[in-house]
Design an enzyme around this catalytic site. Structure first.
Site, PDB file in Angstrom:
ATOM      1  NE  ARG A   1      -7.413   4.293   5.473  1.00 27.18           N
ATOM      2  CZ  ARG A   1      -6.908   5.408   5.973  1.00 27.18           C
ATOM      3  NH1 ARG A   1      -7.345   5.886   7.108  1.00 27.18           N
ATOM      4  NH2 ARG A   1      -5.959   6.051   5.335  1.00 27.18           N
TER       5      ARG A   1
ATOM      6  CB  VAL B   1       2.159  18.291   5.758  1.00 31.85           C
ATOM      7  CG1 VAL B   1       1.395  16.972   5.761  1.00 31.85           C
ATOM      8  CG2 VAL B   1       1.178  19.477   5.776  1.00 31.85           C
TER       9      VAL B   1
ATOM     10  CE  LYS C   1      -1.798   1.522   4.055  1.00 32.82           C
ATOM     11  NZ  LYS C   1      -1.549   2.936   4.395  1.00 32.82           N
ATOM     12  CG  ASN C   2       2.219   2.712   3.513  1.00 30.58           C
ATOM     13  OD1 ASN C   2       1.068   3.005   3.188  1.00 30.58           O
ATOM     14  ND2 ASN C   2       2.570   2.523   4.768  1.00 30.58           N
TER      15      ASN C   2
ATOM     16  CB  CYS D   1      -5.158  10.538  11.521  1.00 29.50           C
ATOM     17  SG  CYS D   1      -3.633   9.764  12.005  1.00 29.50           S
TER      18      CYS D   1
ATOM     19  NE  ARG E   1       0.198  10.273  10.249  1.00 32.18           N
ATOM     20  CZ  ARG E   1      -0.247   9.229   9.539  1.00 32.18           C
ATOM     21  NH1 ARG E   1      -1.394   8.690   9.834  1.00 32.18           N
ATOM     22  NH2 ARG E   1       0.448   8.788   8.515  1.00 32.18           N
TER      23      ARG E   1
ATOM     24  NE  ARG F   1      -1.533  11.696   8.016  1.00 38.93           N
ATOM     25  CZ  ARG F   1      -1.337  13.008   8.071  1.00 38.93           C
ATOM     26  NH1 ARG F   1      -2.348  13.779   8.354  1.00 38.93           N
ATOM     27  NH2 ARG F   1      -0.170  13.539   7.818  1.00 38.93           N
TER      28      ARG F   1
ATOM     29  CG  ASP G   1       3.215   1.419   9.587  1.00 44.79           C
ATOM     30  OD1 ASP G   1       3.360   1.682   8.385  1.00 44.79           O
ATOM     31  OD2 ASP G   1       2.899   2.271  10.436  1.00 44.79           O
TER      32      ASP G   1
HETATM   33  C1  EPZ Z   1       4.127   6.976   6.443  1.00 44.97           C
HETATM   34  O1  EPZ Z   1       3.317   7.982   7.002  1.00 44.97           O
HETATM   35  C2  EPZ Z   1       3.235   5.763   6.296  1.00 44.97           C
HETATM   36  N1  EPZ Z   1       2.135   6.084   5.378  1.00 44.97           N
HETATM   37  C3  EPZ Z   1       2.695   5.366   7.660  1.00 44.97           C
HETATM   38  O2  EPZ Z   1       1.927   4.182   7.483  1.00 44.97           O
HETATM   39  C4  EPZ Z   1       3.861   5.058   8.588  1.00 44.97           C
HETATM   40  O3  EPZ Z   1       3.374   4.750   9.870  1.00 44.97           O
HETATM   41  C5  EPZ Z   1       4.795   6.272   8.661  1.00 44.97           C
HETATM   42  O4  EPZ Z   1       5.218   6.652   7.327  1.00 44.97           O
HETATM   43  C6  EPZ Z   1       6.042   6.000   9.485  1.00 44.97           C
HETATM   44  O5  EPZ Z   1       6.741   4.912   8.937  1.00 44.97           O
HETATM   45  C7  EPZ Z   1       2.383   6.085   4.041  1.00 44.97           C
HETATM   46  O6  EPZ Z   1       3.492   5.838   3.595  1.00 44.97           O
HETATM   47  C8  EPZ Z   1       1.219   6.391   3.149  1.00 44.97           C
HETATM   48  P1  EPZ Z   1       6.045  10.342   8.589  1.00 44.97           P
HETATM   49  P2  EPZ Z   1       3.870   9.511   7.062  1.00 44.97           P
HETATM   50  O7  EPZ Z   1       5.894  11.597   7.807  1.00 44.97           O
HETATM   51  O8  EPZ Z   1       4.762   9.759   5.911  1.00 44.97           O
HETATM   52  C9  EPZ Z   1       6.148  13.677  11.939  1.00 44.97           C
HETATM   53  C10 EPZ Z   1       0.079   2.807   7.695  1.00 44.97           C
HETATM   54  O9  EPZ Z   1      -0.328   2.225   8.684  1.00 44.97           O
HETATM   55  N2  EPZ Z   1       6.110  14.637  10.816  1.00 44.97           N
HETATM   56  O10 EPZ Z   1       7.217   9.466   8.319  1.00 44.97           O
HETATM   57  O11 EPZ Z   1       2.681  10.380   7.268  1.00 44.97           O
HETATM   58  C11 EPZ Z   1       4.884  12.854  12.042  1.00 44.97           C
HETATM   59  O12 EPZ Z   1       3.909  13.530  12.800  1.00 44.97           O
HETATM   60  C12 EPZ Z   1       0.526   4.240   7.796  1.00 44.97           C
HETATM   61  O13 EPZ Z   1       0.202   2.290   6.557  1.00 44.97           O
HETATM   62  C13 EPZ Z   1       6.223  16.004  11.085  1.00 44.97           C
HETATM   63  O14 EPZ Z   1       6.339  16.417  12.247  1.00 44.97           O
HETATM   64  O15 EPZ Z   1       4.730   9.472   8.376  1.00 44.97           O
HETATM   65  C14 EPZ Z   1       5.366  11.598  12.719  1.00 44.97           C
HETATM   66  O16 EPZ Z   1       5.415  11.816  14.113  1.00 44.97           O
HETATM   67  C15 EPZ Z   1       0.217   4.812   9.157  1.00 44.97           C
HETATM   68  N3  EPZ Z   1       6.213  16.877  10.043  1.00 44.97           N
HETATM   69  C16 EPZ Z   1       6.786  11.423  12.192  1.00 44.97           C
HETATM   70  O17 EPZ Z   1       7.170  12.702  11.667  1.00 44.97           O
HETATM   71  C17 EPZ Z   1       6.095  16.470   8.743  1.00 44.97           C
HETATM   72  O18 EPZ Z   1       6.105  17.322   7.823  1.00 44.97           O
HETATM   73  C18 EPZ Z   1       6.921  10.408  11.055  1.00 44.97           C
HETATM   74  O19 EPZ Z   1       5.904  10.696  10.131  1.00 44.97           O
HETATM   75  C19 EPZ Z   1       5.989  15.080   8.480  1.00 44.97           C
HETATM   76  C20 EPZ Z   1       6.003  14.188   9.529  1.00 44.97           C
END
Ligand code: EPZ
Length: 418
Positions: free
Chosen positions: A397, A124, A22-23, A117, A122, A93, A305
């Site tokens: 999902r 960006v 998926k990811n 969520c 989370r 997201r 995950d």
């Molecule tokens: C990806 O989410 C995955 N989703 C998530 O999988 C996964 O849990 C996560 O990476 C961590 O491995 C997809 O790839 C679609 P991050 P993402 O940005 O990219 C903070 C699932 O179950 N952060 O790596 O949204 C954030 O809040 C899903 O399949 C900021 O502060 O995760 C988090 O605490 C759930 N600012 C940490 O970084 C930003 O601009 C890591 O988030 C971006 C992130």
């Protein structure tokens, strides 16, 4: 809303095929926006999130068609509406992944802020900061990011923290930017590498994907390509953890071998016998699992995950496990539901102390997010009696044909439609 009814207490025996990741599929679908020529994908999983992304791209003017079981053809000949509305973004997201490609291809984008969520705020901000460094002007009004960029230009971007989709968004934007972009502190997840592989097949110039420093040299245009999405390492890990908890012997065909080292190591520590061959992973568990402590980290560390699945495993293990979640600030909601099944868990900040019990008792529980639901399924498989999991749209999902695959492994699982 559909519910899942599980009759627990049976070992898992049999073989299932692992679906595409998926990811990896989600960012790769967005990469189609970068070219006017078709992107032909195989091994695209049938998931709600993939359908949502297809809908989002289609309303931008991208032709999206699914052929056969796992093929998908995307053609962004013209992008007529570079926007991602709140109605779709609030349900997924990962929609934020259209921001970079839209800016690179069209020079403008209007994307709803994802909002928080269940598992955390989370934000960006890293996506925005990187795009601004490449020359984009991004303002936020009425919950939308309005982004404009005549032509993105390469920049050196040091990311404040490791972000998977942040790295992916910036990599896609940089592929068509003027000059070289260097992403420092980039995410190293295998899905990032799979996206880079697809972009390179489209003609992008990317070096260092999978390492903390990724260099992208922008090109004028990208062509169409064919790409097979990598297997889903989290789906693989989920079935392995289920077999380690329930006992038995499972064979996962087409599993991602290299991308699971941290998970396989923890499964072996729990007492499972794990054999990995060229195209399959086999796990055998003939005794009660041993408690295994872990701490989630960005790749190649233990994946966040997989945290809920390993907490479920820990609830019936011998000994006490310390499970620390370092990535998301609120990813322990499954703990409260596992306690309803008789688990002995106490939460201390971002660490869960899990004392293994001999048996869990089946009960009704509530899914709160995708991977929490997976943890509840595992607990239901090992609990005595019947466990009913509410709100399993969370599972749909991210897990293709979950009850079919579990039934193929001998589990007594039934979807109750309501
Ligand atoms: C990806 O989410 C995955 N989703 C998530 O999988 C996964 O849990 C996560 O990476 C961590 O491995 C997809 O790839 C679609 P991050 P993402 O940005 O990219 C903070 C699932 O179950 N952060 O790596 O949204 C954030 O809040 C899903 O399949 C900021 O502060 O995760 C988090 O605490 C759930 N600012 C940490 O970084 C930003 O601009 C890591 O988030 C971006 C992130």
């Amino acid at each position: 809303m559909d519910r899942l009814r599980i009759e627990g207490g049976r070992p898992l025996e049999g073989e299932v095929r692992i679906s595409g990741a998926k990811n990896a599929a989600l960012p790769i679908m967005c990469a189609a926006l970068l070219s006017g020529e078709p992107l032909e994908l195989t091994r695209v999983p049938r998931l709600v999130d993939v359908s949502t992304m297809a809908k989002l791209l289609a309303q931008m003017g991208v032709e999206v068609e699914r052929a056969g079981e796992e093929q998908m053809r995307l053609a962004a000949r013209r992008v007529t509406d570079p926007s991602a509305p709140y109605e779709l973004v609030k349900t997924m997201r990962a929609s934020v992944l259209v921001l970079g490609p839209l800016l690179a291809r069209c020079g403008r984008a209007r994307v709803s802020l994802p909002g928080g969520c269940a598992i955390g705020l989370r934000p960006v901000d890293q996506h925005v900061k990187g795009l601004q460094a490449m020359g984009a002007t991004i303002t936020v009004e009425h919950g939308y990011m309005n982004a404009v960029a005549e032509r993105l230009r390469g920049a050196r971007i040091v990311m404040d923290l490791v972000t998977v989709t942040g790295t992916e968004n910036l990599m896609m934007a940089a592929a068509l930017a003027e000059g070289e972009t260097i992403l420092e502190n980039a995410a190293r997840e295998p899905e990032v590498v799979d996206l880079a592989r697809c972009l390179s097949a489209m003609g992008a110039k990317i070096e260092g994907a999978g390492t903390p420093v990724v260099r992208i040299t922008g090109v004028g245009t990208l062509r169409g390509a064919r790409h097979a999405v990598m297997p889903d390492r989290i789906e693989t890990g989920t079935y392995l953890a289920a077999a380690a908890a329930a006992g038995g012997k499972v064979r996962l065909v087409g599993a991602a071998l290299q991308a699971l080292d941290a998970t396989l190591e923890k499964l072996r520590e729990a007492g499972a016998v794990v054999r990995a061959s060229e195209s399959a992973i086999e796990l055998e568990m003939r005794e009660r699992p041993r408690a295994v402590s872990l701490r989630t980290e960005p790749y190649p560390g233990f994946p966040t995950d997989m945290q809920a699945q390993f907490m479920a495993l820990a609830t019936v293990a011998s000994g006490t496990a310390l499970i620390t979640e370092t990535i998301f600030e609120n990813r322990f909601m499954h703990a409260l539901e596992l306690q309803r099944l008789g688990a002995d868990i106490s939460l201390q900040g971002n660490t869960a102390v899990v004392k293994g019990v001999e048996r869990l008792q089946g009960a009704s529980v509530m899914a709160t997010d995708l991977r929490a639901s997976a943890g509840l399924v595992i607990a239901g498989l090992v609990a005595d009696g019947v466990t009913t999991i509410e709100r399993i749209y969370h599972l749909d999902r991210g897990y293709e044909a979950l009850e079919k695959k579990l039934a193929a492994l001998g589990a007594r699982v039934e979807r109750l439609r309501s």
